[in-house]
Design an enzyme around this catalytic site. Structure first.
Site, PDB file in Angstrom:
ATOM      1  N   GLY A   1     -52.926 -89.754 -46.847  1.00 43.27           N
ATOM      2  CA  GLY A   1     -53.136 -88.560 -46.051  1.00 43.27           C
ATOM      3  C   GLY A   1     -52.622 -87.300 -46.715  1.00 43.27           C
TER       4      GLY A   1
ATOM      5  N   ARG B   1     -49.751 -85.754 -46.651  1.00 40.89           N
ATOM      6  CA  ARG B   1     -48.469 -85.858 -47.341  1.00 40.89           C
ATOM      7  C   ARG B   1     -48.639 -86.570 -48.674  1.00 40.89           C
ATOM      8  NH1 ARG B   1     -43.693 -88.662 -48.362  1.00 40.89           N
ATOM      9  NH2 ARG B   1     -41.814 -87.390 -48.113  1.00 40.89           N
ATOM     10  N   CYS B   2     -49.445 -87.617 -48.698  1.00 39.74           N
ATOM     11  CA  CYS B   2     -49.675 -88.354 -49.941  1.00 39.74           C
ATOM     12  C   CYS B   2     -50.283 -87.459 -51.023  1.00 39.74           C
ATOM     13  CB  CYS B   2     -50.625 -89.527 -49.692  1.00 39.74           C
ATOM     14  SG  CYS B   2     -49.978 -90.825 -48.620  1.00 39.74           S
ATOM     15  N   MET B   3     -51.097 -86.496 -50.609  1.00 38.16           N
ATOM     16  CA  MET B   3     -51.827 -85.667 -51.570  1.00 38.16           C
ATOM     17  C   MET B   3     -51.036 -84.445 -52.026  1.00 38.16           C
ATOM     18  SD  MET B   3     -55.756 -85.728 -50.217  1.00 38.16           S
ATOM     19  CE  MET B   3     -55.380 -84.796 -48.723  1.00 38.16           C
TER      20      MET B   3
END
Length: 407
Positions: free
Chosen positions: A394, A396-398
């Site tokens: 999501g 945050r991951c990106m």
């Protein structure tokens, strides 16, 4: 704004690192999905448009956006560094013969320069890109023209994982899989040579360590408390090693590390896929990690340069309340509805990027969870996500925050 300063998950975000997905996604095939850690093949054109919308949301909210590929391009302007990087990149790509090392390096230097060279190292190389194959090679004679000589790095748009910002330093990670561990070479060169970071960043962990750890498992609760997930991709041995380095580093302000054991599952890949802070007293959480499956361990410094590990009693909210310093509310993905939470968790309903207290970026597709968050008083900034979400990560991951204000 130089260096790194990140002491929380929620303070106003000032500078963030992204990678715009590129042609590396075009080298995904059904046969290579498993090896390259994808469940499906994103449509690149749409994925790029979605990613551009993500970057625009950040800029519109006062965040400076820098790109991994641009920082690396600035690093390799120095020819000596460029040659050193290419030699290391080829070796880490699994090319161990002098013949093919020279062929690949000559090919890259003859056909690409600057940013295009950096992007090509991310994209991967196929055998049919070479006009002529070396003679008298059994390997080349039996290989299909479409064979990947160098694998692409399709997971690179998840910039959260190769390293993690911790206070004024980083954990430069040894990643769980071979295909992703290659990604950390860019951070190594950026921190060693880029003028915005060289000599300004403490290194609490290194990519050459023995045990694996990934940035999605590392959450800055505040200047004195760090949370780390014990997950499929982060080992307890790595957490202990990182804890030693942080707790006994005089430049670190962290006094406590909370190691949170989460289920080993593709849906629960990292701690931030099931648990993120979104306000002073609010966290998103996936219902599946609450209860008997969750164990929390407190790690603190001990005399003689050692560490002390104690398992904590109580529910997650009670434990967090102690370290946050105020009563904590856990907002369950999809409001706790079993089917909706499992569906939206698969598309990172609990993976949010907080850009200021109570202001978060989320995937628009998780509409049940997003309504729950809005009703809890959270400002929800929705981004398109039909293709980016296929990578199982999501907002945050990106994103890797580089600078936040202090709380």
């Amino acid at each position: 704004m130089k260096g790194i300063r990140v002491t929380s998950e929620i303070a106003p975000l000032k500078k963030v690192l992204l990678h715009r997905p590129g042609k590396e996604l075009l080298n995904l095939t059904p046969d290579t999905l498993g090896r390259l850690l994808f469940d499906d093949i994103p449509f690149l054109k749409v994925a790029q448009a979605e990613h551009d919308a993500f970057a625009k949301i950040l800029r519109d909210n006062g965040v400076e956006v820098v790109y991994l590929e641009d920082l690396m391009t600035e690093v390799i302007k120095d020819d000596e560094i460029k040659n050193k990087f290419l030699d290391q990149w080829i070796e880490e790509a699994g090319i161990h013969t002098k013949k093919w090392h020279k062929i690949i390096k000559d090919y890259l230097l003859a056909n690409y320069e600057g940013k295009e060279l950096v992007l090509k190292t991310m994209e991967g190389i196929n055998l049919d890109e070479f006009e002529a194959r070396p003679a008298n090679s059994l390997v080349d004679m039996v290989s299909e023209p479409s064979k990947l000589i160098v694998d692409p790095m399709p997971n690179l748009y998840f910039t959260r994982d190769p390293f993690a910002s911790i206070g004024n330093g980083v954990s430069l990670n040894k990643m769980y899989s071979v295909t992703r561990n290659r990604e950390t070479i860019y951070a190594e060169y950026i921190f060693n040579y880029h003028p915005d970071f060289k000599g300004l960043v403490e290194k609490f962990y290194d990519r050459y360590e023995a045990f694996h750890i990934e940035g999605g498992d590392i959450l800055n609760i505040n200047a004195e408390t760090l949370a780390i997930g014990i997950s499929q991709r982060t080992s307890p041995e790595a957490i202990e090693g990182l804890a030693y380095n942080i707790l006994h580093n005089e430049k670190s302000t962290i006094k406590t590390i909370l190691a949170i054991n989460i289920p080993v599952s593709r849906a629960f890949m990292h701690l931030d896929t099931v648990f993120t802070q979104i306000d002073y007293d609010k966290f998103t959480v996936h219902p599946g990690i609450i209860g008997e499956t969750l164990h929390v361990f407190e790690i603190t410094a001990a005399k003689g340069g050692d560490i002390k590990v104690v398992e904590l009693e109580g529910e997650l909210a009670e434990i967090l309340t102690k370290y946050v310093g105020r009563p904590v509310q856990l907002i369950q993905c999809a409001g706790g509805d079993r089917i909706a939470s499992e569906r939206e968790q698969w598309n990172d309903g609990s993976n949010t990027l907080c850009i200021a207290p109570g202001v978060i970026v989320v995937y628009e597709r998780n509409d049940v969870t997003n309504e729950v968050l809005k009703k809890a008083g959270i400002k929800v900034l929705e981004m398109p996500s039909a293709e980016l979400s296929r990578g199982r990560g999501g907002p945050r991951c990106m994103s890797m925050p580089l600078i936040r204000e202090d709380l």
